[in-house]
Scaffold this motif. Structure first.
Motif, PDB file in Angstrom:
ATOM      1  N   CYS A 145       0.796  -1.234   0.000  1.00  0.00           N
ATOM      2  CA  CYS A 145       0.000   0.000   0.000  1.00  0.00           C
ATOM      3  C   CYS A 145       0.824   1.278   0.000  1.00  0.00           C
ATOM      4  CB  CYS A 145      -0.945  -0.007   1.199  1.00  0.00           C
ATOM      5  SG  CYS A 145      -2.226  -1.281   1.102  1.00  0.00           S
ATOM      6  N   ALA A 146       2.051   1.216   0.513  1.00  0.00           N
ATOM      7  CA  ALA A 146       2.870   2.434   0.571  1.00  0.00           C
ATOM      8  C   ALA A 146       3.090   3.043  -0.812  1.00  0.00           C
ATOM      9  CB  ALA A 146       4.217   2.129   1.227  1.00  0.00           C
ATOM     10  N   PHE A 147       3.157   2.203  -1.835  1.00  0.00           N
ATOM     11  CA  PHE A 147       3.403   2.707  -3.185  1.00  0.00           C
ATOM     12  C   PHE A 147       2.219   3.517  -3.731  1.00  0.00           C
ATOM     13  CE2 PHE A 147       6.021  -1.137  -2.778  1.00  0.00           C
ATOM     14  CZ  PHE A 147       7.273  -0.608  -3.063  1.00  0.00           C
ATOM     15  N   ALA A 148       1.054   3.361  -3.106  1.00  0.00           N
ATOM     16  CA  ALA A 148      -0.133   4.083  -3.568  1.00  0.00           C
ATOM     17  C   ALA A 148      -0.252   5.466  -2.936  1.00  0.00           C
ATOM     18  CB  ALA A 148      -1.392   3.269  -3.260  1.00  0.00           C
ATOM     19  N   LEU A 149       0.523   5.739  -1.900  1.00  0.00           N
ATOM     20  CA  LEU A 149       0.385   7.015  -1.192  1.00  0.00           C
ATOM     21  C   LEU A 149       0.586   8.236  -2.088  1.00  0.00           C
ATOM     22  CD1 LEU A 149       2.158   5.984   2.130  1.00  0.00           C
ATOM     23  CD2 LEU A 149      -0.249   6.658   1.895  1.00  0.00           C
ATOM     24  N   PRO A 150       1.629   8.289  -2.943  1.00  0.00           N
ATOM     25  CA  PRO A 150       1.781   9.464  -3.815  1.00  0.00           C
ATOM     26  C   PRO A 150       0.609   9.640  -4.780  1.00  0.00           C
ATOM     27  CG  PRO A 150       3.822   8.209  -3.708  1.00  0.00           C
ATOM     28  CD  PRO A 150       2.776   7.365  -3.067  1.00  0.00           C
ATOM     29  N   LEU A 151       0.033   8.533  -5.228  1.00  0.00           N
ATOM     30  CA  LEU A 151      -1.115   8.613  -6.140  1.00  0.00           C
ATOM     31  C   LEU A 151      -2.328   9.197  -5.435  1.00  0.00           C
ATOM     32  CD1 LEU A 151      -0.777   5.068  -7.792  1.00  0.00           C
ATOM     33  CD2 LEU A 151       0.160   7.245  -8.603  1.00  0.00           C
ATOM     34  N   LEU A 152      -2.528   8.815  -4.189  1.00  0.00           N
ATOM     35  CA  LEU A 152      -3.639   9.359  -3.416  1.00  0.00           C
ATOM     36  C   LEU A 152      -3.431  10.842  -3.156  1.00  0.00           C
ATOM     37  CD1 LEU A 152      -4.023   6.469  -0.815  1.00  0.00           C
ATOM     38  CD2 LEU A 152      -5.503   6.924  -2.780  1.00  0.00           C
ATOM     39  N   ARG A 153      -2.203  11.205  -2.892  1.00  0.00           N
ATOM     40  CA  ARG A 153      -1.893  12.615  -2.657  1.00  0.00           C
ATOM     41  C   ARG A 153      -2.165  13.432  -3.909  1.00  0.00           C
ATOM     42  NH1 ARG A 153      -2.245  15.168   1.546  1.00  0.00           N
ATOM     43  NH2 ARG A 153      -1.167  13.480   2.632  1.00  0.00           N
ATOM     44  N   GLU A 154      -1.794  12.890  -5.079  1.00  0.00           N
ATOM     45  CA  GLU A 154      -2.057  13.581  -6.344  1.00  0.00           C
ATOM     46  C   GLU A 154      -3.555  13.743  -6.585  1.00  0.00           C
ATOM     47  OE1 GLU A 154      -0.216  11.423  -9.489  1.00  0.00           O
ATOM     48  OE2 GLU A 154       1.812  11.595  -8.657  1.00  0.00           O
ATOM     49  N   ALA A 155      -4.335  12.775  -6.138  1.00  0.00           N
ATOM     50  CA  ALA A 155      -5.784  12.816  -6.349  1.00  0.00           C
ATOM     51  C   ALA A 155      -6.471  13.850  -5.466  1.00  0.00           C
ATOM     52  CB  ALA A 155      -6.383  11.435  -6.093  1.00  0.00           C
ATOM     53  N   GLY A 156      -5.782  14.285  -4.427  1.00  0.00           N
ATOM     54  CA  GLY A 156      -6.334  15.337  -3.584  1.00  0.00           C
ATOM     55  C   GLY A 156      -7.232  14.859  -2.462  1.00  0.00           C
ATOM     56  N   VAL A 157      -7.320  13.543  -2.225  1.00  0.00           N
ATOM     57  CA  VAL A 157      -8.137  13.056  -1.112  1.00  0.00           C
ATOM     58  C   VAL A 157      -7.358  13.178   0.192  1.00  0.00           C
ATOM     59  CG1 VAL A 157      -9.463  11.433  -2.511  1.00  0.00           C
ATOM     60  CG2 VAL A 157      -7.347  10.670  -1.434  1.00  0.00           C
ATOM     61  N   THR A 158      -8.073  13.340   1.295  1.00  0.00           N
ATOM     62  CA  THR A 158      -7.405  13.282   2.584  1.00  0.00           C
ATOM     63  C   THR A 158      -7.061  11.824   2.879  1.00  0.00           C
ATOM     64  OG1 THR A 158      -9.574  13.207   3.676  1.00  0.00           O
ATOM     65  CG2 THR A 158      -8.466  15.352   3.532  1.00  0.00           C
ATOM     66  N   ILE A 159      -5.998  11.632   3.644  1.00  0.00           N
ATOM     67  CA  ILE A 159      -5.484  10.286   3.886  1.00  0.00           C
ATOM     68  C   ILE A 159      -5.338  10.044   5.386  1.00  0.00           C
ATOM     69  CG2 ILE A 159      -3.531   8.705   3.505  1.00  0.00           C
ATOM     70  CD1 ILE A 159      -2.834  10.411   1.027  1.00  0.00           C
ATOM     71  N   SER A 160      -5.738   8.848   5.816  1.00  0.00           N
ATOM     72  CA  SER A 160      -5.469   8.420   7.187  1.00  0.00           C
ATOM     73  C   SER A 160      -4.754   7.084   7.154  1.00  0.00           C
ATOM     74  CB  SER A 160      -6.771   8.298   7.999  1.00  0.00           C
ATOM     75  OG  SER A 160      -7.653   7.354   7.421  1.00  0.00           O
ATOM     76  N   THR A 161      -4.065   6.769   8.244  1.00  0.00           N
ATOM     77  CA  THR A 161      -3.394   5.474   8.360  1.00  0.00           C
ATOM     78  C   THR A 161      -3.330   5.083   9.824  1.00  0.00           C
ATOM     79  OG1 THR A 161      -1.460   4.189   7.631  1.00  0.00           O
ATOM     80  CG2 THR A 161      -1.032   6.333   8.641  1.00  0.00           C
ATOM     81  N   ASP A 162      -3.218   3.792  10.072  1.00  0.00           N
ATOM     82  CA  ASP A 162      -3.049   3.282  11.427  1.00  0.00           C
ATOM     83  C   ASP A 162      -1.721   2.543  11.466  1.00  0.00           C
ATOM     84  OD1 ASP A 162      -3.158   2.118  13.919  1.00  0.00           O
ATOM     85  OD2 ASP A 162      -5.188   1.329  13.707  1.00  0.00           O
ATOM     86  N   LEU A 163      -0.794   3.034  12.283  1.00  0.00           N
ATOM     87  CA  LEU A 163       0.540   2.448  12.379  1.00  0.00           C
ATOM     88  C   LEU A 163       0.587   1.276  13.353  1.00  0.00           C
ATOM     89  CD1 LEU A 163       2.568   5.799  12.526  1.00  0.00           C
ATOM     90  CD2 LEU A 163       1.938   4.456  10.504  1.00  0.00           C
ATOM     91  N   HIS A 164      -0.538   1.005  14.005  1.00  0.00           N
ATOM     92  CA  HIS A 164      -0.663  -0.113  14.945  1.00  0.00           C
ATOM     93  C   HIS A 164       0.423  -0.035  16.018  1.00  0.00           C
ATOM     94  CE1 HIS A 164      -3.990  -1.972  12.787  1.00  0.00           C
ATOM     95  NE2 HIS A 164      -3.365  -1.587  11.680  1.00  0.00           N
TER      96      HIS A 164
END
Length: 314
Positions: A145-164
Motif C-alpha cells: 500500500c505504501a506505493f499508492a500514497l503518492p497517487l492518493l496525494r495527487e488525487a487530492g483526497v485526505t489520507i489516514s493510516t493506522d501504524l498499529h
C-alpha cells in the motif's frame, strides 16, 4: 460532481484463525486442549471498511487477494455486508493470521509474511480511478500500500493510516506516518508517545495524530496541544479486544467526514472501540450509527475539559 465513495480503504484484507487459550502469555507445552478454533474473514482493512459502512458511510475496499478458500471468505464477507471490493489477484494467496485470545479478551497475533512479493503493486490506474471517486482514503500498512500514497496525494483526497504497534523507529512505517493527514498509532510499543506523536507532526503532513492506549483511552495531538480522551465503559462484558483499534478509527472517521472537531471525533472513536470489545473474535458486528449517536448523547459534555492541558515546553 459528488463522490461515489466516502472512505476508500486500501489493504488489510485477510483471514484470521482464532484460538481461545487459557492464558497469555501461554506457558510452553507440547499440546493444549482449547475451547474452540475458528476461522473468519476480517483483518484491519476489512474491519475499517465494515465499521464505516455500519455507520452509514459508503466504503470501497481495494487489496491484493488470492484465488483460494481464504479469498472466498473475504469476498463473501464484503458481499454479505454490502461493501464494494476491488481485488488485485495474488498468486501467493490471501493474507492470513492466527490470533490467540485469553479469557480477559487480550490477544496475541501472528501474521504470515509469505503472502506478498516484492513486485506486488496496486495498479496505478485503479488507485487513481477509485481515489477520484472518493472523499477520503484510509491506508493500511500492509504491503504494497505504501506505493499508492503518492497517487492518493495527487488525487487530492485526505489520507489516514493506522501504524498499529509501531515503535517509533522502524523505517517501514515512516512512509505511512509522513504522508497521511490523520495518523493513528497504538501507544503499546512507544517509549515516549508524545515525543513520537510530535515527530510525526513535524516530519510529515499530519494535521492530527492520535495515540490509542486501550483501557487508558487515547491521546490526541492537534494545534500543538495533547489532550487525553478517556476510554468509554462498554455497555456489555468485555470478551475480546480484537478490532477495537479499527473500530476507533471508523468512529473517528465518521466524525471527521462530518466536519466534527478532532476531540469530538476521538469520542466517537472511543465509543465505537468500546463496543468492539464486547464482540467475540469470531464475530464481525460493528456499532451502528444510531447506537453510536445514542451513546454519544450520554457522555458528559465537558468530559474533556479536565484532561486538556497545554503541553510542556519541548
Amino acid at each position: 460532481m459528488s463522490a461515489e465513495t466516502d472512505v476508500l480503504v486500501l489493504g488489510g484484507a485477510g483471514v484470521d484463525t482464532i484460538v481461545y487459550v487459557p492464558e497469555l502469555p501461554l506457558a510452553y507445552a507440547d499440546s493444549y486442549m482449547v475451547p474452540a478454533i475458528r476461522q473468519r474473514a476480517g483483518q484491519t482493512g476489512d474491519f475499517v471498511a465494515m465499521g464505516v459502512n455500519a455507520l452509514g458511510l459508503r466504503a470501497h475496499h481495494l487489496d491484493v487477494i488470492g484465488d483460494d478458500p481464504e479469498g472466498d471468505l473475504v469476498r463473501a464477507l464484503h458481499r454479505d455486508k454490502g461493501i464494494a471490493l476491488t481485488e488485485v489477484p495474488s498468486p501467493r494467496g490471501t493474507k492470513r493470521a492466527v490470533n490467540l485470545v485469553d479469557p480477559a479478551g487480550r490477544r496475541m497475533s501472528f501474521y504470515d509474511s509469505d503472502r506478498s512479493a516484492e513486485a506486488d503493486r496496486l495498479p496505478e490506474e485503479t488507485v487513481r480511478a477509485l481515489a477520484a471517486a472518493s472523499r477520503h482514503a484510509h491506508v493500511s500498512i500492509s504491503y504494497p500500500c505504501a506505493f499508492a500514497l503518492p497517487l492518493l496525494r495527487e488525487a487530492g483526497v485526505t489520507i489516514s493510516t493506522d501504524l498499529h504497534n509501531w515503535d517509533g523507529v522502524e523505517s517501514y512505517h515512516e512512509a505511512f506516518a509522513h504522508e497521511a493527514d490523520l495518523v493513528f498509532v497504538s501507544a503499546t510499543a512507544l517509549v515516549d508517545p508524545e515525543r513520537t506523536m510530535r515527530q510525526v507532526l513535524e516530519r510529515g503532513r499530519a494535521r492530527v495524530v492520535v495515540a490509542t492506549a486501550g483501557a487508558d483511552g487515547a491521546h490526541v495531538l492537534v494545534d500543538d496541544v495533547v489532550t487525553h480522551v478517556p476510554a468509554v465503559t462498554p455497555s456489555a462484558p468485555v470478551v475480546d479486544s480484537n478490532g477495537a483499534g479499527d473500530a476507533f478509527v471508523s468512529g473517528f472517521l465518521f466524525g471527521w467526514l462530518a466536519g466534527e472537531p478532532p476531540l469530538r471525533c476521538a469520542q466517537y472513536g472511543a465509543v465505537a472501540g468500546a463496543f468492539a470489545c464486547t464482540v467475540p473474535s469470531t464475530g464481525t458486528d460493528c456499532i451502528s450509527r444510531d447506537e453510536l449517536l445514542e451513546h454519544m448523547s450520554a457522555l458528559e459534555p465537558d468530559s474533556l475539559a479536565a484532561s486538556r492541558e497545554p503541553s510542556p515546553t519541548r
